[in-house]
Design an enzyme around this catalytic site. Structure first.
Site, PDB file in Angstrom:
ATOM      1  N   LYS A   1      12.286  39.762  27.270  1.00 52.26           N
ATOM      2  CA  LYS A   1      12.316  41.168  27.688  1.00 52.26           C
ATOM      3  C   LYS A   1      11.121  41.916  27.099  1.00 52.26           C
ATOM      4  CE  LYS A   1      14.984  45.403  27.371  1.00 52.26           C
ATOM      5  NZ  LYS A   1      16.179  46.089  26.922  1.00 52.26           N
TER       6      LYS A   1
ATOM      7  N   GLY B   1      19.115  42.873  26.371  1.00 49.43           N
ATOM      8  CA  GLY B   1      18.842  41.434  26.412  1.00 49.43           C
ATOM      9  C   GLY B   1      20.105  40.602  26.625  1.00 49.43           C
ATOM     10  N   ARG B   2      21.165  40.933  25.890  1.00 49.14           N
ATOM     11  CA  ARG B   2      22.391  40.123  25.985  1.00 49.14           C
ATOM     12  C   ARG B   2      23.199  40.441  27.237  1.00 49.14           C
ATOM     13  NH1 ARG B   2      22.052  43.520  21.826  1.00 49.14           N
ATOM     14  NH2 ARG B   2      23.508  45.246  21.584  1.00 49.14           N
TER      15      ARG B   2
ATOM     16  N   GLU C   1       9.155  33.617  18.337  1.00 47.45           N
ATOM     17  CA  GLU C   1       9.609  32.260  18.631  1.00 47.45           C
ATOM     18  C   GLU C   1       9.231  31.866  20.064  1.00 47.45           C
ATOM     19  OE1 GLU C   1      11.294  34.720  17.334  1.00 47.45           O
ATOM     20  OE2 GLU C   1      12.754  34.061  15.830  1.00 47.45           O
TER      21      GLU C   1
ATOM     22  N   GLU D   1      26.292  41.001  18.342  1.00 47.05           N
ATOM     23  CA  GLU D   1      25.091  41.840  18.354  1.00 47.05           C
ATOM     24  C   GLU D   1      25.434  43.235  18.886  1.00 47.05           C
ATOM     25  OE1 GLU D   1      21.311  41.061  20.724  1.00 47.05           O
ATOM     26  OE2 GLU D   1      20.725  40.137  18.836  1.00 47.05           O
TER      27      GLU D   1
ATOM     28  N   LYS E   1      13.161  40.110  10.814  1.00 49.47           N
ATOM     29  CA  LYS E   1      11.893  39.799  11.510  1.00 49.47           C
ATOM     30  C   LYS E   1      10.720  40.327  10.707  1.00 49.47           C
ATOM     31  CE  LYS E   1      13.769  40.296  16.214  1.00 49.47           C
ATOM     32  NZ  LYS E   1      13.683  41.054  17.462  1.00 49.47           N
TER      33      LYS E   1
ATOM     34  N   HIS F   1      40.540  18.223  17.570  1.00 47.20           N
ATOM     35  CA  HIS F   1      40.349  17.056  16.699  1.00 47.20           C
ATOM     36  C   HIS F   1      39.411  17.375  15.542  1.00 47.20           C
ATOM     37  CE1 HIS F   1      42.568  14.453  19.406  1.00 47.20           C
ATOM     38  NE2 HIS F   1      42.062  15.220  20.356  1.00 47.20           N
TER      39      HIS F   1
END
Ligand code: F6P
Length: 548
Positions: free
Chosen positions: A206, A267-268, A212, A353, A512, A384
């Protein structure tokens, strides 16, 4: 508006929680044969059974009153009207506009954003169709075989989940890969398996400023050039999805190969926008339309249904009951469909977030606990692994169990096991097993009395562990769209009750910023100002390792 704690409904809720803390769901079922029938709601192909919760009608009534007191209805209307509800970033949160039909009108600042959405969707559709039909060729004239989405957070988790969930519908020629972690082992490992002439990279960010993503994208571009491709060839193999044309251009991707969206898409909340390009490439524009249609149907339900029938609202309120009433700290998401196994990771970002906040929309400290720690894993696999703690541990862990009634991709003798386990685990968690039952079972199995005495405490299950069961008719683009929109609105509902801004994420900035300063320290020596002794020692160790 006063905080939730100032409302009578809040105090009623607390008093009710104290009164019913020791109540057992088994007794609630015994007392009310209609409980299961009454405590469910359905929207299209999604059913929610919320009867296996430690809640009764008085508790629900207090929650509905609280929702009214906090003006949930007004908040929903404000979001759908495009008001700037994301106040700290001074913009609306309009992911609902991304799935409105073409003829809808929603004006923001005098502009019909729905028209913009469909213009961009049409552009995506043309591109996706060209790639899928093979008319989009790579630099040597070959068709695309591999799509690599480079992005992180909201530019990764949504498309990654949906592509995985809808894999059975994927185009047979196209393999889709997701690169998020900047640990170069991921991208270099993947690149070794790819043919540069048939690979399409989507750089999805965005902001187009995420370290990254840009680092991974730069590595991918260099690899592409190292394979003998020219700068001019990049246009056939790299596209960008972003809101930031300048940064896309500066990175070296032609804006003609850019798909855009808008700052009012968080973004999410962005998988419905151009960020969904890998989805459209994999399953095609028509299935993507179905995904949007499912989400839109849920939006309309959320906007119009009364609280008691309103699936996202019910999930949100029940969550508030556990977090603020019964003091649960976590929420488990356990999908039983293999296709939904990435749902927990997606919901972690969506929920944590959004509602991981400790000040209200006006900046005052919150007086209540806010978002739960969301966690989870495939339900069957979890059985399990960590379910032991659910069954016999000491914590209250509310859970969502999610499963499809029909699964055409699983042979019936597999699918019946999945369904049986999902249903039985919810039953076991709720009912438990009394000591008497445990003793009787051991007696029936022929154990002697001494052994029975010894084992009885270990084979007793308290039960009373709550679950929501969410049943999809089947996992389709439409039901998946509805499911994900349902969770978006659940998160919104809770944010309204806690008075937090569910659409910003300032908390991720500090890390950041400090990471940049630590990197500078690697390069220039010394330490960031104010670095504590632990941080300094760690920097020394890392610097030595990097220099070695
Ligand atoms: O750092 C958090 C975050 O900003 C998320 O909110 C976002 O989804 C992710 O990073 C990726 O951001 P972008 O799409 O701008 O690269």
């Amino acid at each position: 508006m006063p905080p939730p704690t100032r409302h009578g409904a809040w105090h009623r809720l607390q008093a009710h929680a104290d009164a019913v803390r020791s109540h057992r769901m088994r007794d609630l079922f015994d007392a009310d044969p209609e409980r299961a029938q009454r405590m469910q709601c359905r929207v299209g192909s999604i059913r929610l059974d919320y009867s296996k919760n430690r809640i009764d009608d008085d508790g629900l009534d207090a929650l509905f009153t609280l929702a009214e007191a906090m003006n949930l209805r007004g908040a929903i209307d404000a979001m759908f009207a495009g008001e700037p509800i994301n106040a700290t970033e001074q913009r609306p949160a309009l992911h609902v506009a991304l799935r409105m039909p073409r003829d809808a009108v929603l004006e923001v600042g005098g502009r019909n954003v729905v028209a913009d959405v469909h213009t961009e969707l049409d552009k995506l559709r043309r591109f996706a169709t060209a790639v899928r039909e093979g008319t989009w060729k790579g630099r040597t004239g070959r068709e695309v075989t591999d799509v690599v989405n480079i992005g992180i957070g909201g530019s990764d988790l949504g498309p990654r989940l949906v592509c995985d969930a809808l894999r059975p519908l994927s185009h047979p020629r196209l393999r889709t890969h997701f690169v998020a972690n900047v640990d170069g082992a991921r991208i270099t490992g993947l690149l070794r398996t790819l043919d540069p002439d048939t690979t399409l990279f989507i750089v999805a960010s965005k902001s187009f400023g995420t370290q990254e993503t840009l680092t991974n994208a730069t590595t991918a571009r260099q690899w592409f050039l190292d394979q003998g491709a020219s700068e001019a060839d990049i246009a056939k193999h790299f596209v960008a999805v972003s809101t930031n044309t300048d940064k896309v251009t500066a990175f070296g991707i032609d804006p003609a190969n850019m798909f855009g969206f808008w700052d009012w898409v968080g973004g999410r909340y962005s998988l419905w926008s151009a960020i969904g390009l890998p989805i459209m490439l994999a399953v095609g524009p028509d299935a993507f339309d179905q995904l949007l249609a499912g989400a839109h149907a849920m939006d309309e339900h959320f906007r119009t249904a009364p609280w008691q029938e309103n699936l996202p609202v019910m999930l949100g309120l029940i969550g508030v009951w556990y977090i603020n009433g019964l003091r649960a700290g976590t929420h488990l998401v356990a999908p039983y469909d293999h296709g939904l196994r990435q749902l927990p990771a997606y919901l972690q970002q969506l929920d944590m977030e959004s509602n991981g906040k400790s000040v209200t929309r006006t900046g005052a400290p919150v007086e209540t606990k806010t978002g739960a720690v969301v966690w989870g894993y495939s339900g069957i696999n979890g059985q399990h692994a960590f379910y032991q703690l659910l069954h016999q541990g000491t914590r209250l862990i509310p859970a969502d169990f999610i499963v499809s009634l029909h699964n055409p991709n699983s042979p019936p003798h597999h699918h019946r096991i999945v369904l049986a386990n999902c249903i039985a685990q919810a039953q076991a968690l709720m009912q438990g097993r009394t000591t008497e039952q445990a003793r009787a079972e051991m007696r029936a199995a022929g154990l002697d009395e001494a052994r029975i005495r010894e084992l009885a405490p270990h084979r007793t299950f308290d039960g009373n562990h709550p679950t929501n069961t969410l049943l999809l008719d089947a996992l389709t683009p439409h039901s998946l769209g509805a499911l994900l929109a349902m969770y978006e609105h659940k998160v919104f509902t809770q944010g309204v009750l806690w008075q937090v801004n569910s659409f910003d994420q300032w908390g991720v900035e500090l890390g950041k910023d400090l990471a940049r300063r630590v990197e500078t320290a690697f390069d220039e020596g010394g330490y960031p100002d104010d670095a504590d002794t632990s941080t300094r020692a760690l920097i020394d160790l890392a610097r030595d390792a990097l220099d070695a």
